[in-house]
Design a protein around this motif. Structure first.
Motif, PDB file in Angstrom:
ATOM      1  N   ALA A 283       1.089  -1.337   0.321  1.00  0.00           N
ATOM      2  CA  ALA A 283      -0.388  -0.138  -0.322  1.00  0.00           C
ATOM      3  C   ALA A 283       1.070   1.472  -0.361  1.00  0.00           C
ATOM      4  O   ALA A 283       0.837   2.058  -0.618  1.00  0.00           O
ATOM      5  CB  ALA A 283      -0.758  -0.203   1.359  1.00  0.00           C
ATOM      6  N   LEU A 284       1.989   0.718   1.028  1.00  0.00           N
ATOM      7  CA  LEU A 284       2.938   2.362   0.930  1.00  0.00           C
ATOM      8  C   LEU A 284       3.426   2.190  -0.936  1.00  0.00           C
ATOM      9  O   LEU A 284       3.626   3.670  -0.947  1.00  0.00           O
ATOM     10  CB  LEU A 284       4.292   2.095   1.848  1.00  0.00           C
ATOM     11  CG  LEU A 284       5.517   3.271   2.501  1.00  0.00           C
ATOM     12  CD1 LEU A 284       3.947   4.322   2.557  1.00  0.00           C
ATOM     13  CD2 LEU A 284       5.331   2.605   2.913  1.00  0.00           C
ATOM     14  N   GLU A 285       4.292   1.755  -0.831  1.00  0.00           N
ATOM     15  CA  GLU A 285       4.391   1.124  -2.579  1.00  0.00           C
ATOM     16  C   GLU A 285       3.290   2.256  -3.373  1.00  0.00           C
ATOM     17  O   GLU A 285       3.882   2.765  -4.814  1.00  0.00           O
ATOM     18  CB  GLU A 285       4.985   0.414  -3.062  1.00  0.00           C
ATOM     19  CG  GLU A 285       5.959  -0.089  -2.398  1.00  0.00           C
ATOM     20  CD  GLU A 285       6.840  -1.730  -2.109  1.00  0.00           C
ATOM     21  OE1 GLU A 285       8.006  -2.031  -2.381  1.00  0.00           O
ATOM     22  OE2 GLU A 285       5.780  -2.642  -2.989  1.00  0.00           O
ATOM     23  N   ARG A 286       2.582   2.029  -3.328  1.00  0.00           N
ATOM     24  CA  ARG A 286       1.367   2.405  -4.801  1.00  0.00           C
ATOM     25  C   ARG A 286       0.857   3.712  -4.068  1.00  0.00           C
ATOM     26  O   ARG A 286       0.816   4.726  -5.292  1.00  0.00           O
ATOM     27  CB  ARG A 286      -0.011   1.813  -4.119  1.00  0.00           C
ATOM     28  CG  ARG A 286       0.311   0.523  -4.697  1.00  0.00           C
ATOM     29  CD  ARG A 286      -1.528  -0.515  -5.094  1.00  0.00           C
ATOM     30  NE  ARG A 286      -2.130  -0.681  -3.641  1.00  0.00           N
ATOM     31  CZ  ARG A 286      -2.014  -1.374  -2.712  1.00  0.00           C
ATOM     32  NH1 ARG A 286      -0.911  -2.750  -3.124  1.00  0.00           N
ATOM     33  NH2 ARG A 286      -2.873  -1.791  -1.391  1.00  0.00           N
ATOM     34  N   ARG A 287       1.468   4.236  -2.945  1.00  0.00           N
ATOM     35  CA  ARG A 287       1.090   5.057  -2.635  1.00  0.00           C
ATOM     36  C   ARG A 287       1.648   6.225  -2.975  1.00  0.00           C
ATOM     37  O   ARG A 287       2.407   7.479  -3.755  1.00  0.00           O
ATOM     38  CB  ARG A 287       1.171   5.547  -1.264  1.00  0.00           C
ATOM     39  CG  ARG A 287      -0.430   5.917  -0.238  1.00  0.00           C
ATOM     40  CD  ARG A 287      -0.058   6.064   0.986  1.00  0.00           C
ATOM     41  NE  ARG A 287      -1.203   5.391   1.841  1.00  0.00           N
ATOM     42  CZ  ARG A 287      -1.860   6.323   2.278  1.00  0.00           C
ATOM     43  NH1 ARG A 287      -2.134   7.087   1.967  1.00  0.00           N
ATOM     44  NH2 ARG A 287      -3.293   5.739   2.887  1.00  0.00           N
ATOM     45  N   ILE A 288       3.122   6.143  -2.742  1.00  0.00           N
ATOM     46  CA  ILE A 288       4.990   6.419  -3.642  1.00  0.00           C
ATOM     47  C   ILE A 288       4.926   6.703  -4.604  1.00  0.00           C
ATOM     48  O   ILE A 288       5.447   7.165  -5.584  1.00  0.00           O
ATOM     49  CB  ILE A 288       6.319   6.175  -2.630  1.00  0.00           C
ATOM     50  CG1 ILE A 288       5.511   6.382  -1.147  1.00  0.00           C
ATOM     51  CG2 ILE A 288       7.300   6.861  -3.714  1.00  0.00           C
ATOM     52  CD1 ILE A 288       5.359   7.082  -0.911  1.00  0.00           C
ATOM     53  N   GLY A 289       4.437   5.452  -5.584  1.00  0.00           N
ATOM     54  CA  GLY A 289       3.904   5.314  -6.934  1.00  0.00           C
ATOM     55  C   GLY A 289       5.567   4.303  -6.991  1.00  0.00           C
ATOM     56  O   GLY A 289       5.925   5.170  -8.372  1.00  0.00           O
ATOM     57  N   HIS A 290       5.835   4.224  -6.563  1.00  0.00           N
ATOM     58  CA  HIS A 290       7.226   2.715  -6.582  1.00  0.00           C
ATOM     59  C   HIS A 290       7.843   2.234  -5.837  1.00  0.00           C
ATOM     60  O   HIS A 290       7.270   2.364  -5.125  1.00  0.00           O
ATOM     61  CB  HIS A 290       9.347   4.246  -6.427  1.00  0.00           C
ATOM     62  CG  HIS A 290       8.908   5.000  -7.654  1.00  0.00           C
ATOM     63  ND1 HIS A 290       9.085   5.014  -8.720  1.00  0.00           N
ATOM     64  CD2 HIS A 290       8.535   6.575  -6.734  1.00  0.00           C
ATOM     65  CE1 HIS A 290       8.857   6.583  -9.713  1.00  0.00           C
ATOM     66  NE2 HIS A 290       9.099   7.221  -8.610  1.00  0.00           N
ATOM     67  N   SER A 291       8.762   0.883  -6.596  1.00  0.00           N
ATOM     68  CA  SER A 291       8.722   0.349  -5.281  1.00  0.00           C
ATOM     69  C   SER A 291      10.297   0.285  -4.452  1.00  0.00           C
ATOM     70  O   SER A 291      10.851   1.051  -4.574  1.00  0.00           O
ATOM     71  CB  SER A 291       9.914  -1.217  -5.810  1.00  0.00           C
ATOM     72  OG  SER A 291       8.330  -1.627  -6.408  1.00  0.00           O
ATOM     73  N   LEU A 292       9.916   0.761  -3.272  1.00  0.00           N
ATOM     74  CA  LEU A 292      10.502   0.630  -2.305  1.00  0.00           C
ATOM     75  C   LEU A 292      11.776  -0.632  -1.902  1.00  0.00           C
ATOM     76  O   LEU A 292      13.159  -0.347  -0.973  1.00  0.00           O
ATOM     77  CB  LEU A 292      10.179   1.305  -0.635  1.00  0.00           C
ATOM     78  CG  LEU A 292       8.928   2.626  -1.477  1.00  0.00           C
ATOM     79  CD1 LEU A 292       8.298   2.870  -0.327  1.00  0.00           C
ATOM     80  CD2 LEU A 292       9.248   3.284  -1.955  1.00  0.00           C
ATOM     81  N   LEU A 293      11.124  -1.671  -2.291  1.00  0.00           N
ATOM     82  CA  LEU A 293      12.111  -2.680  -1.044  1.00  0.00           C
ATOM     83  C   LEU A 293      12.583  -3.949  -2.798  1.00  0.00           C
ATOM     84  O   LEU A 293      11.729  -3.917  -3.067  1.00  0.00           O
ATOM     85  CB  LEU A 293      11.261  -3.431   0.488  1.00  0.00           C
ATOM     86  CG  LEU A 293      10.795  -2.871   0.905  1.00  0.00           C
ATOM     87  CD1 LEU A 293      10.088  -3.797   2.065  1.00  0.00           C
ATOM     88  CD2 LEU A 293      11.891  -2.319   1.979  1.00  0.00           C
ATOM     89  N   LEU A 294      13.514  -4.244  -2.512  1.00  0.00           N
ATOM     90  CA  LEU A 294      14.190  -5.710  -2.894  1.00  0.00           C
ATOM     91  C   LEU A 294      13.989  -6.638  -2.421  1.00  0.00           C
ATOM     92  O   LEU A 294      14.689  -7.207  -1.155  1.00  0.00           O
ATOM     93  CB  LEU A 294      15.674  -5.504  -2.812  1.00  0.00           C
ATOM     94  CG  LEU A 294      16.291  -4.193  -4.018  1.00  0.00           C
ATOM     95  CD1 LEU A 294      17.329  -4.281  -4.999  1.00  0.00           C
ATOM     96  CD2 LEU A 294      15.735  -4.365  -6.313  1.00  0.00           C
ATOM     97  N   ARG A 295      13.462  -7.581  -3.203  1.00  0.00           N
ATOM     98  CA  ARG A 295      13.091  -9.374  -2.439  1.00  0.00           C
ATOM     99  C   ARG A 295      13.756 -10.058  -3.433  1.00  0.00           C
ATOM    100  O   ARG A 295      12.971 -10.656  -3.995  1.00  0.00           O
ATOM    101  CB  ARG A 295      11.647  -9.195  -2.340  1.00  0.00           C
ATOM    102  CG  ARG A 295      10.728  -8.315  -1.433  1.00  0.00           C
ATOM    103  CD  ARG A 295       9.302  -8.393  -1.533  1.00  0.00           C
ATOM    104  NE  ARG A 295       8.256  -7.428  -1.030  1.00  0.00           N
ATOM    105  CZ  ARG A 295       8.355  -5.744  -1.338  1.00  0.00           C
ATOM    106  NH1 ARG A 295       8.557  -5.896  -2.835  1.00  0.00           N
ATOM    107  NH2 ARG A 295       6.744  -5.349  -0.969  1.00  0.00           N
ATOM    108  N   SER A 296      14.795 -11.034  -3.084  1.00  0.00           N
ATOM    109  CA  SER A 296      15.460 -11.481  -4.050  1.00  0.00           C
ATOM    110  C   SER A 296      15.174 -12.627  -3.783  1.00  0.00           C
ATOM    111  O   SER A 296      15.147 -13.530  -2.597  1.00  0.00           O
ATOM    112  CB  SER A 296      17.125 -11.757  -3.829  1.00  0.00           C
ATOM    113  OG  SER A 296      17.498  -9.566  -3.488  1.00  0.00           O
ATOM    114  N   ARG A 297      14.791 -13.562  -4.232  1.00  0.00           N
ATOM    115  CA  ARG A 297      14.691 -15.210  -4.173  1.00  0.00           C
ATOM    116  C   ARG A 297      15.716 -15.836  -3.879  1.00  0.00           C
ATOM    117  O   ARG A 297      17.203 -15.482  -4.292  1.00  0.00           O
ATOM    118  CB  ARG A 297      14.564 -15.728  -5.853  1.00  0.00           C
ATOM    119  CG  ARG A 297      13.299 -15.070  -6.438  1.00  0.00           C
ATOM    120  CD  ARG A 297      12.582 -16.023  -7.496  1.00  0.00           C
ATOM    121  NE  ARG A 297      11.240 -15.931  -8.484  1.00  0.00           N
ATOM    122  CZ  ARG A 297      11.283 -16.383  -9.309  1.00  0.00           C
ATOM    123  NH1 ARG A 297      12.021 -17.400  -9.943  1.00  0.00           N
ATOM    124  NH2 ARG A 297       9.899 -16.266  -9.944  1.00  0.00           N
TER     125      ARG A 297
END
Length: 292
Positions: free
Chosen positions: A39-53
Protein backbone atom coordinates in the motif's frame (compact mmCIF):
# COMPACT_ATOMS: atom_id res chain seq x y z
CA UNK A 1 -3.82 6.87 10.88
CA UNK A 2 -3.08 4.30 8.18
CA UNK A 3 -0.20 6.19 6.57
CA UNK A 4 1.57 6.29 9.93
CA UNK A 5 1.10 2.52 10.31
CA UNK A 6 2.60 1.99 6.86
CA UNK A 7 5.64 4.12 7.66
CA UNK A 8 6.20 2.44 11.03
CA UNK A 9 5.98 -0.94 9.31
CA UNK A 10 8.40 0.19 6.59
CA UNK A 11 10.92 1.33 9.22
CA UNK A 12 10.57 -1.96 11.11
CA UNK A 13 11.30 -3.92 7.90
CA UNK A 14 14.33 -1.76 7.13
CA UNK A 15 15.75 -2.08 10.66
CA UNK A 16 15.34 -5.84 10.86
CA UNK A 17 15.74 -6.78 7.19
CA UNK A 18 12.94 -9.31 7.70
CA UNK A 19 9.17 -9.26 7.21
CA UNK A 20 8.78 -11.84 9.97
CA UNK A 21 10.78 -9.87 12.56
CA UNK A 22 9.07 -6.64 11.49
CA UNK A 23 5.70 -8.31 12.09
CA UNK A 24 6.74 -9.08 15.69
CA UNK A 25 7.81 -5.47 16.27
CA UNK A 26 4.58 -3.90 14.98
CA UNK A 27 2.39 -6.68 16.45
CA UNK A 28 0.91 -7.74 13.12
CA UNK A 29 0.91 -10.79 10.90
CA UNK A 30 3.48 -11.19 8.13
CA UNK A 31 0.72 -10.87 5.53
CA UNK A 32 -0.38 -7.56 7.10
CA UNK A 33 3.21 -6.29 6.91
CA UNK A 34 3.36 -7.23 3.21
CA UNK A 35 0.01 -5.52 2.58
CA UNK A 36 1.15 -2.30 4.30
CA UNK A 37 4.39 -2.19 2.32
CA UNK A 38 2.50 -2.72 -0.94
CA UNK A 39 0.00 0.00 0.00
CA UNK A 40 2.88 2.36 0.79
CA UNK A 41 4.55 1.58 -2.55
CA UNK A 42 1.27 2.38 -4.32
CA UNK A 43 1.10 5.71 -2.50
CA UNK A 44 4.69 6.58 -3.42
CA UNK A 45 4.41 5.20 -6.94
CA UNK A 46 7.68 3.27 -6.73
CA UNK A 47 9.00 -0.02 -5.38
CA UNK A 48 10.79 0.55 -2.08
CA UNK A 49 12.12 -2.91 -1.25
CA UNK A 50 14.12 -5.52 -3.13
CA UNK A 51 12.92 -9.04 -2.49
CA UNK A 52 15.56 -11.47 -3.76
CA UNK A 53 14.68 -15.10 -4.47
CA UNK A 54 16.45 -17.54 -2.21
CA UNK A 55 17.33 -14.83 0.33
CA UNK A 56 15.44 -13.95 3.49
CA UNK A 57 17.07 -10.54 3.74
CA UNK A 58 15.42 -7.50 2.25
CA UNK A 59 17.26 -4.54 0.72
CA UNK A 60 16.19 -1.03 -0.33
CA UNK A 61 15.72 0.10 -3.91
CA UNK A 62 17.16 3.53 -4.85
CA UNK A 63 13.69 5.02 -4.26
CA UNK A 64 13.57 3.13 -0.96
CA UNK A 65 16.86 4.74 0.10
CA UNK A 66 15.42 8.19 -0.63
CA UNK A 67 12.16 7.41 1.13
CA UNK A 68 13.98 6.09 4.21
CA UNK A 69 15.15 9.61 5.04
CA UNK A 70 11.60 10.92 4.63
CA UNK A 71 10.20 8.13 6.79
CA UNK A 72 12.70 8.80 9.59
CA UNK A 73 11.86 12.52 9.51
CA UNK A 74 8.15 11.66 9.57
CA UNK A 75 8.74 9.46 12.62
CA UNK A 76 10.59 12.24 14.43
CA UNK A 77 7.75 14.70 13.72
CA UNK A 78 5.21 12.13 14.90
CA UNK A 79 7.16 11.66 18.12
CA UNK A 80 7.38 15.44 18.66
CA UNK A 81 3.62 15.72 18.13
CA UNK A 82 3.09 12.91 20.63
CA UNK A 83 5.34 14.76 23.07
CA UNK A 84 3.04 17.79 22.89
CA UNK A 85 0.10 15.55 23.65
CA UNK A 86 1.91 13.96 26.57
CA UNK A 87 2.32 17.36 28.24
CA UNK A 88 -1.35 17.14 29.18
CA UNK A 89 -1.90 13.38 28.78
CA UNK A 90 0.77 11.35 30.54
CA UNK A 91 1.38 7.94 29.02
CA UNK A 92 3.94 5.21 29.62
CA UNK A 93 4.31 1.89 27.82
CA UNK A 94 6.21 -0.70 29.89
CA UNK A 95 7.17 -4.25 28.95
CA UNK A 96 8.53 -7.13 31.02
CA UNK A 97 9.37 -10.80 30.72
CA UNK A 98 6.57 -12.77 32.34
CA UNK A 99 8.40 -13.78 35.55
CA UNK A 100 9.21 -10.14 36.25
CA UNK A 101 5.74 -8.93 35.26
CA UNK A 102 4.10 -11.38 37.67
CA UNK A 103 6.46 -11.41 40.66
CA UNK A 104 8.54 -8.20 40.58
CA UNK A 105 6.70 -5.33 38.88
CA UNK A 106 3.52 -4.97 41.02
CA UNK A 107 5.14 -2.53 43.53
CA UNK A 108 6.59 -0.54 40.60
CA UNK A 109 3.18 -0.29 38.93
CA UNK A 110 1.55 0.60 42.24
CA UNK A 111 3.95 3.53 42.68
CA UNK A 112 3.26 4.81 39.16
CA UNK A 113 -0.47 4.52 39.79
CA UNK A 114 -0.15 7.03 42.64
CA UNK A 115 1.15 9.79 40.33
CA UNK A 116 -0.86 13.01 40.10
CA UNK A 117 -1.83 13.92 37.43
CA UNK A 118 -2.37 10.23 36.67
CA UNK A 119 -0.31 8.33 34.11
CA UNK A 120 -2.02 6.15 31.52
CA UNK A 121 -0.14 2.86 31.63
CA UNK A 122 0.24 0.23 28.92
CA UNK A 123 1.78 -3.04 30.15
CA UNK A 124 2.83 -5.99 28.02
CA UNK A 125 4.94 -9.11 28.38
CA UNK A 126 7.17 -10.96 25.94
CA UNK A 127 10.56 -12.56 25.45
CA UNK A 128 13.51 -10.31 26.23
CA UNK A 129 14.60 -9.88 22.59
CA UNK A 130 11.05 -9.05 21.51
CA UNK A 131 10.81 -6.43 24.25
CA UNK A 132 14.21 -4.97 23.26
CA UNK A 133 12.98 -4.58 19.68
CA UNK A 134 9.79 -2.92 20.93
CA UNK A 135 11.82 -0.42 22.96
CA UNK A 136 14.19 0.28 20.03
CA UNK A 137 11.25 0.92 17.69
CA UNK A 138 9.61 3.35 20.13
CA UNK A 139 6.60 1.19 20.97
CA UNK A 140 7.74 0.83 24.60
CA UNK A 141 9.33 3.45 26.85
CA UNK A 142 11.13 0.79 28.86
CA UNK A 143 11.29 -2.95 29.42
CA UNK A 144 12.33 -5.06 32.39
CA UNK A 145 14.21 -8.24 31.55
CA UNK A 146 16.63 -10.76 33.03
CA UNK A 147 19.18 -10.30 30.23
CA UNK A 148 20.82 -7.13 28.90
CA UNK A 149 19.94 -5.97 25.39
CA UNK A 150 22.54 -6.33 22.65
CA UNK A 151 21.59 -3.24 20.65
CA UNK A 152 23.59 -0.08 19.88
CA UNK A 153 20.58 2.20 20.41
CA UNK A 154 19.60 0.73 23.79
CA UNK A 155 20.92 1.07 27.33
CA UNK A 156 20.64 -1.81 29.81
CA UNK A 157 20.69 -0.62 33.42
CA UNK A 158 21.17 -3.24 36.12
CA UNK A 159 18.67 -2.62 38.93
CA UNK A 160 19.34 -5.45 41.38
CA UNK A 161 20.15 -9.15 41.50
CA UNK A 162 18.41 -12.20 42.94
CA UNK A 163 19.90 -15.44 44.27
CA UNK A 164 18.81 -18.71 42.68
CA UNK A 165 16.97 -21.28 44.76
CA UNK A 166 15.76 -24.84 44.24
CA UNK A 167 12.00 -25.38 44.47
CA UNK A 168 11.41 -29.08 45.20
CA UNK A 169 8.29 -31.24 45.47
CA UNK A 170 9.00 -33.91 48.13
CA UNK A 171 8.13 -37.54 47.51
CA UNK A 172 6.11 -39.58 50.00
CA UNK A 173 8.20 -41.41 52.55
CA UNK A 174 11.57 -39.94 51.54
CA UNK A 175 14.04 -38.48 54.02
CA UNK A 176 13.69 -34.72 54.33
CA UNK A 177 16.29 -32.74 52.34
CA UNK A 178 18.11 -30.05 54.30
CA UNK A 179 17.45 -26.39 53.53
CA UNK A 180 21.08 -26.01 52.41
CA UNK A 181 21.66 -29.00 50.16
CA UNK A 182 23.98 -30.33 47.49
CA UNK A 183 22.80 -30.63 43.89
CA UNK A 184 23.30 -34.42 44.09
CA UNK A 185 20.40 -34.56 46.57
CA UNK A 186 18.04 -34.08 43.63
CA UNK A 187 17.26 -36.48 40.79
CA UNK A 188 18.70 -34.84 37.63
CA UNK A 189 16.06 -36.54 35.47
CA UNK A 190 13.26 -34.76 37.36
CA UNK A 191 14.50 -31.21 36.80
CA UNK A 192 12.07 -28.73 35.24
CA UNK A 193 14.20 -26.39 33.14
CA UNK A 194 13.53 -22.70 32.47
CA UNK A 195 15.86 -20.59 30.29
CA UNK A 196 16.77 -17.85 32.75
CA UNK A 197 19.97 -16.50 31.16
CA UNK A 198 23.07 -17.41 29.16
CA UNK A 199 25.16 -17.50 32.34
CA UNK A 200 22.65 -19.83 33.95
CA UNK A 201 22.75 -22.20 30.98
CA UNK A 202 26.56 -22.23 31.08
CA UNK A 203 26.45 -23.12 34.80
CA UNK A 204 24.01 -25.98 34.09
CA UNK A 205 26.32 -27.36 31.40
CA UNK A 206 29.29 -27.33 33.76
CA UNK A 207 27.25 -29.19 36.38
CA UNK A 208 26.15 -31.89 33.91
CA UNK A 209 22.52 -30.74 33.64
CA UNK A 210 22.37 -31.18 29.88
CA UNK A 211 19.02 -32.58 28.77
CA UNK A 212 16.12 -32.00 31.18
CA UNK A 213 13.11 -34.25 30.81
CA UNK A 214 10.67 -31.38 31.40
CA UNK A 215 10.91 -27.70 30.50
CA UNK A 216 8.78 -24.57 30.47
CA UNK A 217 9.52 -21.54 28.33
CA UNK A 218 7.66 -19.14 30.64
CA UNK A 219 7.56 -19.03 34.41
CA UNK A 220 3.77 -19.09 34.80
CA UNK A 221 3.84 -22.63 33.32
CA UNK A 222 6.16 -23.96 36.02
CA UNK A 223 3.75 -24.65 38.89
CA UNK A 224 1.78 -27.49 37.18
CA UNK A 225 5.02 -29.30 36.30
CA UNK A 226 6.41 -28.78 39.79
CA UNK A 227 3.48 -30.54 41.45
CA UNK A 228 4.83 -33.94 40.41
CA UNK A 229 6.57 -35.75 43.32
CA UNK A 230 10.34 -35.44 43.00
CA UNK A 231 10.18 -32.56 40.51
CA UNK A 232 12.46 -29.60 41.10
CA UNK A 233 13.49 -26.38 39.39
CA UNK A 234 16.03 -23.62 39.82
CA UNK A 235 14.22 -20.30 40.20
CA UNK A 236 15.06 -16.72 41.24
CA UNK A 237 14.38 -15.92 44.88
CA UNK A 238 11.58 -13.51 43.92
CA UNK A 239 9.46 -16.53 42.87
CA UNK A 240 9.82 -18.79 45.90
CA UNK A 241 6.94 -17.53 48.06
CA UNK A 242 4.43 -17.73 45.21
CA UNK A 243 5.61 -21.23 44.24
CA UNK A 244 5.44 -22.41 47.84
CA UNK A 245 1.85 -21.13 48.10
CA UNK A 246 0.83 -22.65 44.74
CA UNK A 247 2.44 -26.06 45.06
CA UNK A 248 3.50 -26.69 48.66
CA UNK A 249 7.09 -27.21 47.48
CA UNK A 250 10.13 -26.88 49.73
CA UNK A 251 12.83 -24.27 49.03
CA UNK A 252 16.57 -25.02 49.19
CA UNK A 253 19.89 -23.26 48.80
CA UNK A 254 22.81 -24.98 47.11
CA UNK A 255 25.70 -25.54 49.49
CA UNK A 256 28.43 -25.76 46.84
CA UNK A 257 28.97 -23.84 43.60
CA UNK A 258 25.50 -22.28 43.38
CA UNK A 259 24.37 -20.81 40.05
CA UNK A 260 25.09 -17.13 39.39
CA UNK A 261 22.57 -14.61 40.64
CA UNK A 262 19.94 -13.43 38.17
CA UNK A 263 20.07 -9.70 37.42
CA UNK A 264 17.08 -7.48 36.70
CA UNK A 265 17.70 -4.97 33.89
CA UNK A 266 15.80 -1.93 32.71
CA UNK A 267 16.13 -1.49 28.94
CA UNK A 268 15.57 1.97 27.49
CA UNK A 269 16.52 3.96 24.42
CA UNK A 270 19.88 5.71 24.56
CA UNK A 271 18.39 9.04 23.46
CA UNK A 272 14.65 9.16 24.11
CA UNK A 273 13.19 12.53 23.13
CA UNK A 274 9.62 11.31 23.80
CA UNK A 275 10.25 10.63 27.48
CA UNK A 276 8.97 13.71 29.35
CA UNK A 277 11.18 14.80 32.25
CA UNK A 278 8.41 14.46 34.83
CA UNK A 279 7.60 10.94 33.61
CA UNK A 280 11.27 10.01 33.79
CA UNK A 281 11.31 11.23 37.38
CA UNK A 282 8.16 9.23 38.11
CA UNK A 283 9.81 6.06 36.80
CA UNK A 284 12.89 6.71 38.94
CA UNK A 285 10.71 7.12 42.03
CA UNK A 286 8.84 3.91 41.24
CA UNK A 287 12.12 2.04 40.70
CA UNK A 288 13.00 2.54 44.36
CA UNK A 289 10.28 0.01 45.16
CA UNK A 290 12.23 -2.57 43.14
CA UNK A 291 15.62 -1.67 44.60
CA UNK A 292 14.49 -2.00 48.21
Amino acid sequence: MLFSEEINTFLAVVRTGSLLQAAEIVCATQSTVSYRIQALERRIGHSLLLRSRGSRRIALTPHGERFLDIAERWKRLEMEAEQLKMESDRYLAIGAVDAVAIHVLPPFVAELSREDPPIRLHLESGRYWQLANRVASGHLNAAFTLSPADHADLVSTRIRSYAMRIAYMPQNGEQEIEECADLTSFDYSREVYLPWSGQFDLWRTKRGLLRPLNSADKSHLLAPLLKRPGAWALVPSFMVEALRAQTGCSIHRLAHQPPPDIALYRISRRHDSTFAERDSEAVERALRALQA
